[in-house]
Design a protein around this motif. Structure first.
Motif, mmCIF file in Angstrom:
data_model
loop_
_atom_site.group_PDB
_atom_site.id
_atom_site.type_symbol
_atom_site.label_atom_id
_atom_site.label_comp_id
_atom_site.label_asym_id
_atom_site.label_seq_id
_atom_site.Cartn_x
_atom_site.Cartn_y
_atom_site.Cartn_z
ATOM 1 N N TRP A 1 0.849 -1.180 0.000
ATOM 2 C CA TRP A 1 0.000 0.000 0.000
ATOM 3 C C TRP A 1 0.897 1.245 0.000
ATOM 4 O O TRP A 1 1.784 1.387 0.856
ATOM 5 N N LEU B 1 -6.465 -1.906 3.649
ATOM 6 C CA LEU B 1 -5.858 -0.805 4.409
ATOM 7 C C LEU B 1 -6.960 -0.094 5.177
ATOM 8 O O LEU B 1 -7.985 0.259 4.585
ATOM 9 N N TYR C 1 -2.469 4.118 10.278
ATOM 10 C CA TYR C 1 -2.974 3.106 9.346
ATOM 11 C C TYR C 1 -2.799 1.710 9.935
ATOM 12 O O TYR C 1 -1.914 1.478 10.759
ATOM 13 N N TYR D 1 2.427 0.153 4.133
ATOM 14 C CA TYR D 1 2.611 -1.219 4.618
ATOM 15 C C TYR D 1 2.921 -2.113 3.427
ATOM 16 O O TYR D 1 2.525 -1.815 2.297
ATOM 17 N N VAL E 1 -3.379 -2.653 8.490
ATOM 18 C CA VAL E 1 -3.677 -3.484 7.328
ATOM 19 C C VAL E 1 -4.095 -4.870 7.780
ATOM 20 O O VAL E 1 -3.836 -5.290 8.909
ATOM 21 N N CYS F 1 -2.677 0.385 -4.259
ATOM 22 C CA CYS F 1 -2.285 -0.967 -3.921
ATOM 23 C C CYS F 1 -1.443 -1.489 -5.087
ATOM 24 O O CYS F 1 -1.708 -1.158 -6.254
#
Lengths: 112, 113
Positions: free
Chosen positions: B34, B76, B64, B47, B66, B91
């Motif tokens: 992400w 996310l 954030y 992430y 995930v 993504c």
């Protein structure tokens, strides 16, 4: 750690002229790969060209070519015969061992 | 159908709300990422995941979280959205067994008001 530097926030070129977009990289990986992507105003990411660290010749894809200078750690994108549709953001990135590291991008504007 | 699909494509949400961005892929790749894109800052990693049980923080993970629900799905979440999380979110997937080309979703334009 990997680092990608694109020093040109914006570039202007006239239609039909060639333009070079700069990208320098800093990586300790002996095997790496450098990619260029185009992002038009619609937002999608479009693959343009790839250069592997062990490739003996500079990569070419149609009007796109890479000026790959390993000793200088640079992988500059050359667009020949610019077209109006080339106006977009261009990103260089390095395929590292764990993540994909991007430069900040260069906005290219092609004028008639 | 696209190889990497993000939903929603556009979203406006209010400060403090929880929001989830979803990503699914048909490439069969183990690696998923992400990123967020802000003008002048390029793409910054939030992430990344190498498989369902391997999730790692990127350079800007604060705020954030995930979830890797399956090889094909990577979501996310913004736990409590704030205006400076307004950005374009991508993504991406890649295959470690090939040259490492990234395959991107179409992006999600998120606005937090």
């Amino acid at each position: 750690a990997q680092k990608i530097t694109q020093t040109q926030p914006g570039m202007f070129v006239q239609e039909k002229e060639a333009v070079t977009l700069d990208c320098t990289y800093d990586t300790s990986d002996p095997s790496y790969g450098l990619f260029w992507y185009k992002q038009p105003s619609s937002g999608e990411m479009i693959f343009l060209i790839y250069q592997g660290s062990y490739d003996q010749q500079n990569a070419t894809e149609g009007r796109y070519s890479l000026n790959f200078q390993k000793a200088r750690k640079s992988a500059n994108l050359v667009i020949s015969a610019s077209q109006l549709g080339d106006s977009a953001m261009y990103f260089c990135y390095d395929r590292g061992y764990s993540t994909l590291t991007f430069g900040k991008g260069t906005m290219l504007l092609v004028s008639p | 159908d696209a190889d990497v699909t993000q939903t929603p494509r556009n979203r406006i949400t209010k400060t403090g709300k929880r929001i989830m961005l979803e990503c699914s892929q048909t490439k069969g790749h183990d690696r998923m990422y992400w990123y967020r894109q802000d003008p002048g800052l390029g793409l910054r990693l939030i992430y990344y995941s190498f498989d369902v049980k391997d999730i790692n923080k990127g350079e800007i993970s604060d705020g954030y979280s995930v979830s890797r629900q399956a090889q094909a799905k990577f979501s996310l979440s913004l736990e409590s959205a704030i205006p400076n999380q307004t950005a374009l979110y991508f993504c991406a997937t890649s295959d470690v067994n090939t040259r490492g080309e990234a395959f991107f979703g179409q992006g999600t334009r998120l606005t937090v008001v």
